[in-house]
Design a protein around this motif. Structure first.
Motif, PDB file in Angstrom:
ATOM      1  N   ASN A   1     109.091  63.642 111.046  1.00 31.88           N
ATOM      2  CA  ASN A   1     108.196  64.560 111.271  1.00 31.88           C
ATOM      3  C   ASN A   1     108.447  66.142 110.677  1.00 31.88           C
ATOM      4  O   ASN A   1     109.658  66.372 110.512  1.00 31.88           O
ATOM      5  CB  ASN A   1     108.049  64.734 112.786  1.00 31.88           C
ATOM      6  CG  ASN A   1     107.478  63.635 113.764  1.00 31.88           C
ATOM      7  OD1 ASN A   1     107.825  63.505 114.879  1.00 31.88           O
ATOM      8  ND2 ASN A   1     106.778  62.798 112.963  1.00 31.88           N
TER       9      ASN A   1
ATOM     10  N   HIS B   1     100.366  58.390 109.047  1.00 31.95           N
ATOM     11  CA  HIS B   1     100.654  58.793 107.590  1.00 31.95           C
ATOM     12  C   HIS B   1     101.303  57.738 106.798  1.00 31.95           C
ATOM     13  O   HIS B   1     100.987  57.390 105.816  1.00 31.95           O
ATOM     14  CB  HIS B   1     101.473  59.933 107.576  1.00 31.95           C
ATOM     15  CG  HIS B   1     101.670  60.501 106.156  1.00 31.95           C
ATOM     16  ND1 HIS B   1     102.903  61.142 105.537  1.00 31.95           N
ATOM     17  CD2 HIS B   1     100.862  60.374 105.187  1.00 31.95           C
ATOM     18  CE1 HIS B   1     102.576  61.559 104.381  1.00 31.95           C
ATOM     19  NE2 HIS B   1     101.373  61.305 103.851  1.00 31.95           N
ATOM     20  N   ARG B   2     102.194  56.791 107.651  1.00 34.75           N
ATOM     21  CA  ARG B   2     102.807  55.565 107.078  1.00 34.75           C
ATOM     22  C   ARG B   2     101.651  54.624 106.600  1.00 34.75           C
ATOM     23  O   ARG B   2     101.904  54.185 105.675  1.00 34.75           O
ATOM     24  CB  ARG B   2     103.850  55.207 107.867  1.00 34.75           C
ATOM     25  CG  ARG B   2     104.485  53.864 107.527  1.00 34.75           C
ATOM     26  CD  ARG B   2     105.102  53.128 108.563  1.00 34.75           C
ATOM     27  NE  ARG B   2     104.144  53.185 110.065  1.00 34.75           N
ATOM     28  CZ  ARG B   2     104.561  52.949 111.012  1.00 34.75           C
ATOM     29  NH1 ARG B   2     105.773  52.980 111.411  1.00 34.75           N
ATOM     30  NH2 ARG B   2     103.661  52.762 112.085  1.00 34.75           N
TER      31      ARG B   2
ATOM     32  N   SER C   1      97.395  63.648 111.399  1.00 34.68           N
ATOM     33  CA  SER C   1      98.273  63.074 112.372  1.00 34.68           C
ATOM     34  C   SER C   1      98.374  64.033 113.550  1.00 34.68           C
ATOM     35  O   SER C   1      99.152  63.961 114.366  1.00 34.68           O
ATOM     36  CB  SER C   1      99.666  63.061 111.728  1.00 34.68           C
ATOM     37  OG  SER C   1      99.698  62.056 110.804  1.00 34.68           O
TER      38      SER C   1
ATOM     39  N   ASP D   1     103.357  58.163 112.035  1.00 33.86           N
ATOM     40  CA  ASP D   1     102.848  56.748 111.998  1.00 33.86           C
ATOM     41  C   ASP D   1     101.582  56.464 111.496  1.00 33.86           C
ATOM     42  O   ASP D   1     101.388  55.661 110.518  1.00 33.86           O
ATOM     43  CB  ASP D   1     102.565  56.290 113.341  1.00 33.86           C
ATOM     44  CG  ASP D   1     103.805  55.900 114.141  1.00 33.86           C
ATOM     45  OD1 ASP D   1     104.992  55.994 113.362  1.00 33.86           O
ATOM     46  OD2 ASP D   1     103.723  56.047 115.465  1.00 33.86           O
TER      47      ASP D   1
ATOM     48  N   ALA E   1     107.135  59.554 105.009  1.00 32.71           N
ATOM     49  CA  ALA E   1     106.012  59.741 105.645  1.00 32.71           C
ATOM     50  C   ALA E   1     105.976  60.602 106.936  1.00 32.71           C
ATOM     51  O   ALA E   1     107.368  60.835 107.308  1.00 32.71           O
ATOM     52  CB  ALA E   1     105.230  58.328 106.047  1.00 32.71           C
TER      53      ALA E   1
ATOM     54  N   ILE F   1     109.748  57.505 108.512  1.00 30.55           N
ATOM     55  CA  ILE F   1     109.056  58.552 109.135  1.00 30.55           C
ATOM     56  C   ILE F   1     109.823  59.589 109.578  1.00 30.55           C
ATOM     57  O   ILE F   1     111.094  59.426 110.068  1.00 30.55           O
ATOM     58  CB  ILE F   1     108.307  58.179 110.240  1.00 30.55           C
ATOM     59  CG1 ILE F   1     107.217  56.903 109.719  1.00 30.55           C
ATOM     60  CG2 ILE F   1     107.686  59.102 110.952  1.00 30.55           C
ATOM     61  CD1 ILE F   1     106.615  56.346 110.896  1.00 30.55           C
TER      62      ILE F   1
END
Length: 372
Positions: A164, A145-146, A304, A143, A140, A162
């Protein structure tokens, strides 16, 4: 250490450019990438071929090729200690898992770059869901997105990591005054004009219409004080040109087409805008690139973005479809040079610290090694 990177095609897009950065960066961490495009290589794939990265394409012989997984497994044979890194393209998910199982590759990673598809509730089809359990790790991008993947897509939270997105902070960097002046001259930005850039494919979900509406309001209020630069191509170009003409924007709006030098467009600009509709963005590279260049960014609070931009500190966040908010944000940046410079400087620092391509590549390499 081999990593097989599978996608449907590598056209111009954020996820595909992340794949490109990984393919070029992973060798520095001891990983040998081999890319498999099930369909055509696309513009990003062609660049990788030109850079000498092994890339096979044209695997699928029809829309539903039942033998494609067998074909790909043969390409992977003899490398059961390799890693499969699969982009979240629908045919790539099914073929990737099937081929890896046949080849005995147990380390399988799915890199997800969507938060629901445009005008659809889910990122995955029913067929996709038959194969999602075949991935030991799901990447992901943030956060939020998760939370989407776990809460709405049903992904096992224990499998999610995660990472980025990252950009080349050496390429996307503030320029010196002489270079900046030369670029602005090339772009046709006059002395004293304020250049606002929007870098995005010309697709409906990017909502260029809102950008053009804001341009028309600013044009009416300030005459030729503002110039609007649109970098990108797509099926909406003719429609957007008609909208621009209908607003009477003339040469205040410049359709630049696809640019292999987006960094130069940003270096010649004073601010950057992303005004996409909700759902379609997850962790947009366009925002990261503008921040790395030291530009104040105005973005709708999609995906995000609220985890990327601290509203009012290193950028401005507005509501989706809030044209008045976009106009006011651009005015506030253009009307306060000191604030704009401080916002851009903070954005640059954040991009270097948190969103560099090296940091992203290292995180993927660490993930692969964690799965041993």
């Amino acid at each position: 250490m081999r990593v097989f990177m599978i996608a449907s095609t590598l056209v111009t897009g954020g996820a595909e450019r992340v794949f490109e950065s990984l393919a070029l960066g992973l060798p520095a961490r001891g990983w040998e990438p081999e890319i498999i495009c099930l369909r055509e290589p696309g513009t990003t794939g062609e660049r990788l071929i030109g850079a000498g990265v092994p890339l096979r394409h044209g695997i699928l012989k029809s829309k539903y090729d039942p033998f494609s997984a067998v074909t790909v497994s043969r390409l992977m044979s003899g490398h059961d200690d390799a890693v499969l890194l699969c982009l979240d393209h629908h045919d790539a998910i099914a073929v990737g898992v099937g081929a890896a199982r046949l080849a005995g590759i147990r380390r399988r990673v799915l890199s997800v770059h969507s938060t629901g598809l445009w005008r659809k509730g889910s990122s995955f089809t029913r067929v996709d869901r038959l194969f999602l359990g075949g991935f030991g790790r799901v990447v992901a991008l943030a956060d939020m997105h998760r939370d989407h993947l776990v809460g709405k897509e049903g992904i096992d939270p224990a499998s999610v990591r995660i990472i980025n997105n990252g950009v080349d902070t050496d390429l996307f960097a503030p320029s010196d005054d002489v270079t900046r002046a030369r670029i602005r001259e090339e772009l046709g930005v006059g002395e004293g004009q304020f250049a606002v850039a929007m870098v995005a494919a010309l697709r409906p979900e990017k909502n260029h219409g809102m950008f053009l509406e804001a341009a028309s309001i600013l044009r009416e209020r300030y005459g030729d004080r503002y110039v609007f630069l649109i970098a990108g191509s797509g099926r909406e170009e003719e429609t957007l040109r008609e909208i621009s003409s209908g607003f009477g924007l003339g040469d205040a709006v410049r359709f630049l087409g696809d640019r292999g030098d987006v960094d130069r467009v940003l270096k010649g600009s004073d601010a950057s805008v992303l005004c996409s509709f909700p759902v379609v963005e997850t962790f947009p590279l366009a925002v990261l690139e503008a921040m790395a260049t030291g530009l104040p960014v105005v973005s709708t609070g999609v995906g995000s973005v609220p985890e990327i931009i601290e509203n009012g500190a290193d950028g401005l966040i507005i509501d989706s479809e809030d044209t008045a908010g976009l106009v006011a944000s651009i005015e506030s940046i253009a009307g306060d040079d000191e604030r704009a410079a401080l916002m851009g400087a903070r954005a640059r620092v954040k991009a270097e610290d948190r969103f560099s391509v090296k940091g992203m590549v290292d995180s993927y390499a660490d993930l692969f090694e964690e799965m041993r």
